[in-house]
Design a protein around this motif. Structure first.
Motif, PDB file in Angstrom:
ATOM      1  N   LEU A 186      47.553 140.642  72.813  1.00 50.46           N
ATOM      2  CA  LEU A 186      46.201 141.075  72.543  1.00 50.46           C
ATOM      3  C   LEU A 186      45.439 139.895  71.966  1.00 50.46           C
ATOM      4  N   ASP A 187      44.231 139.699  72.434  1.00 51.06           N
ATOM      5  CA  ASP A 187      43.360 138.664  71.883  1.00 51.06           C
ATOM      6  C   ASP A 187      42.111 139.324  71.326  1.00 51.06           C
ATOM      7  N   PHE A 188      41.734 138.898  70.121  1.00 53.61           N
ATOM      8  CA  PHE A 188      40.563 139.428  69.435  1.00 53.61           C
ATOM      9  C   PHE A 188      39.559 138.321  69.182  1.00 53.61           C
ATOM     10  N   LYS A 189      38.282 138.685  69.133  1.00 53.31           N
ATOM     11  CA  LYS A 189      37.231 137.730  68.784  1.00 53.31           C
ATOM     12  C   LYS A 189      36.389 138.344  67.670  1.00 53.31           C
ATOM     13  N   ALA A 190      36.296 137.618  66.546  1.00 52.52           N
ATOM     14  CA  ALA A 190      35.528 138.061  65.394  1.00 52.52           C
ATOM     15  C   ALA A 190      34.058 137.698  65.577  1.00 52.52           C
ATOM     16  N   PRO A 191      33.156 138.362  64.848  1.00 54.15           N
ATOM     17  CA  PRO A 191      31.724 138.062  64.966  1.00 54.15           C
ATOM     18  C   PRO A 191      31.381 136.592  64.694  1.00 54.15           C
ATOM     19  N   ASN A 192      32.170 135.911  63.851  1.00 54.57           N
ATOM     20  CA  ASN A 192      31.898 134.499  63.553  1.00 54.57           C
ATOM     21  C   ASN A 192      32.469 133.548  64.609  1.00 54.57           C
ATOM     22  N   GLY A 193      33.090 134.116  65.654  1.00 50.51           N
ATOM     23  CA  GLY A 193      33.638 133.302  66.739  1.00 50.51           C
ATOM     24  C   GLY A 193      35.125 133.008  66.627  1.00 50.51           C
ATOM     25  N   ASP A 194      35.724 133.308  65.468  1.00 47.90           N
ATOM     26  CA  ASP A 194      37.168 133.099  65.314  1.00 47.90           C
ATOM     27  C   ASP A 194      37.933 133.975  66.299  1.00 47.90           C
ATOM     28  N   THR A 195      39.035 133.458  66.817  1.00 50.65           N
ATOM     29  CA  THR A 195      39.891 134.242  67.703  1.00 50.65           C
ATOM     30  C   THR A 195      41.267 134.391  67.070  1.00 50.65           C
ATOM     31  N   MET A 199      39.445 141.426  73.294  1.00 45.90           N
ATOM     32  CA  MET A 199      39.023 140.689  74.475  1.00 45.90           C
ATOM     33  C   MET A 199      40.036 140.749  75.616  1.00 45.90           C
ATOM     34  N   VAL A 200      41.334 140.737  75.285  1.00 45.83           N
ATOM     35  CA  VAL A 200      42.362 140.665  76.320  1.00 45.83           C
ATOM     36  C   VAL A 200      43.523 141.573  75.964  1.00 45.83           C
ATOM     37  N   ILE A 201      43.989 142.309  76.952  1.00 46.14           N
ATOM     38  CA  ILE A 201      45.243 143.053  76.858  1.00 46.14           C
ATOM     39  C   ILE A 201      46.126 142.526  77.979  1.00 46.14           C
ATOM     40  N   ALA A 202      47.271 141.986  77.636  1.00 48.53           N
ATOM     41  CA  ALA A 202      48.223 141.502  78.638  1.00 48.53           C
ATOM     42  C   ALA A 202      49.524 142.272  78.458  1.00 48.53           C
ATOM     43  N   ILE A 203      50.118 142.684  79.539  1.00 50.94           N
ATOM     44  CA  ILE A 203      51.359 143.457  79.487  1.00 50.94           C
ATOM     45  C   ILE A 203      52.421 142.700  80.272  1.00 50.94           C
ATOM     46  N   VAL A 229      64.157 146.031  83.140  1.00 50.12           N
ATOM     47  CA  VAL A 229      63.215 146.731  83.995  1.00 50.12           C
ATOM     48  C   VAL A 229      62.348 147.570  83.075  1.00 50.12           C
ATOM     49  N   VAL A 230      61.043 147.432  83.233  1.00 51.80           N
ATOM     50  CA  VAL A 230      60.114 148.131  82.359  1.00 51.80           C
ATOM     51  C   VAL A 230      59.027 148.778  83.200  1.00 51.80           C
ATOM     52  N   TYR A 231      58.645 149.980  82.826  1.00 49.33           N
ATOM     53  CA  TYR A 231      57.550 150.676  83.482  1.00 49.33           C
ATOM     54  C   TYR A 231      56.471 150.977  82.449  1.00 49.33           C
ATOM     55  N   PHE A 232      55.214 150.728  82.825  1.00 53.75           N
ATOM     56  CA  PHE A 232      54.076 151.044  81.972  1.00 53.75           C
ATOM     57  C   PHE A 232      53.199 152.030  82.720  1.00 53.75           C
ATOM     58  N   SER A 233      52.576 152.933  81.995  1.00 54.60           N
ATOM     59  CA  SER A 233      51.695 153.904  82.620  1.00 54.60           C
ATOM     60  C   SER A 233      50.572 154.262  81.657  1.00 54.60           C
ATOM     61  N   ASN A 234      49.372 154.427  82.193  1.00 49.62           N
ATOM     62  CA  ASN A 234      48.224 154.920  81.423  1.00 49.62           C
ATOM     63  C   ASN A 234      47.950 154.112  80.164  1.00 49.62           C
ATOM     64  N   VAL A 235      47.873 152.813  80.287  1.00 48.55           N
ATOM     65  CA  VAL A 235      47.562 151.946  79.152  1.00 48.55           C
ATOM     66  C   VAL A 235      46.051 151.974  78.936  1.00 48.55           C
ATOM     67  N   ARG A 236      45.630 152.216  77.696  1.00 48.86           N
ATOM     68  CA  ARG A 236      44.197 152.235  77.403  1.00 48.86           C
ATOM     69  C   ARG A 236      43.947 151.886  75.944  1.00 48.86           C
ATOM     70  N   ALA A 237      42.746 151.410  75.698  1.00 50.57           N
ATOM     71  CA  ALA A 237      42.295 151.139  74.331  1.00 50.57           C
ATOM     72  C   ALA A 237      41.181 152.127  74.025  1.00 50.57           C
ATOM     73  N   GLU A 238      41.255 152.751  72.867  1.00 53.07           N
ATOM     74  CA  GLU A 238      40.241 153.725  72.457  1.00 53.07           C
ATOM     75  C   GLU A 238      39.604 153.265  71.171  1.00 53.07           C
ATOM     76  N   LYS A 239      38.293 153.400  71.097  1.00 50.62           N
ATOM     77  CA  LYS A 239      37.575 153.062  69.868  1.00 50.62           C
ATOM     78  C   LYS A 239      37.413 154.336  69.048  1.00 50.62           C
ATOM     79  N   HIS A 240      37.774 154.230  67.789  1.00 47.39           N
ATOM     80  CA  HIS A 240      37.649 155.398  66.893  1.00 47.39           C
ATOM     81  C   HIS A 240      36.632 155.125  65.824  1.00 47.39           C
TER      82      HIS A 240
END
Length: 105
Positions: A1-10, A78-82, A94-105
């Motif tokens: 996961l990659d995040f970007k802060a309001p000040n530009g920091d990642t 900013m980025v979700i990598a699996i 062997v790995v299976y992924f299904s229904n990956v999502r990000a939700e804002k609360h």
């Protein structure tokens, strides 16, 4: 996961399944490829007893961000990598992924 802060920091964070030595809630910090910083890995689940089963995983990214870098207000995901990695163990997986999502609360 990659995040970007309001000040530009990642910031980057990996959510992982641990092996025999790591359990849910543990942290593992590895040096980046260039050795410039510590790269945090949060253990969501793991253990040999959990292989071969489906799990519904839910992770509070805001809480993890706050724990590592402070207030997540205004931070953007900013980025979700699996991917699947056996960390140079010589093993296969062997790995299976299904229904990956990000939700804002």
């Amino acid at each position: 996961l990659d995040f970007k802060a309001p000040n530009g920091d990642t910031h980057a964070l990996e959510l992982i399944w641990g092996n025999k030595a790591l359990r849910a809630g543990d942290w593992k910090h590895l040096k980046s490829l260039w050795g410039l910083y510590s790269f945090p890995h949060y253990v969501v689940n793991g253990g040999n007893e959990n292989t071969g089963k489906w799990f519904h995983e839910r992770v509070d990214l805001s809480a993890l961000y706050r724990q590592l870098w402070g207030d997540p207000q205004g931070v953007r995901l900013m980025v979700i990598a699996i991917f699947c990695d056996t960390d140079q163990t010589g093993k296969e997986s062997v790995v299976y992924f299904s229904n990956v999502r990000a939700e804002k609360h």
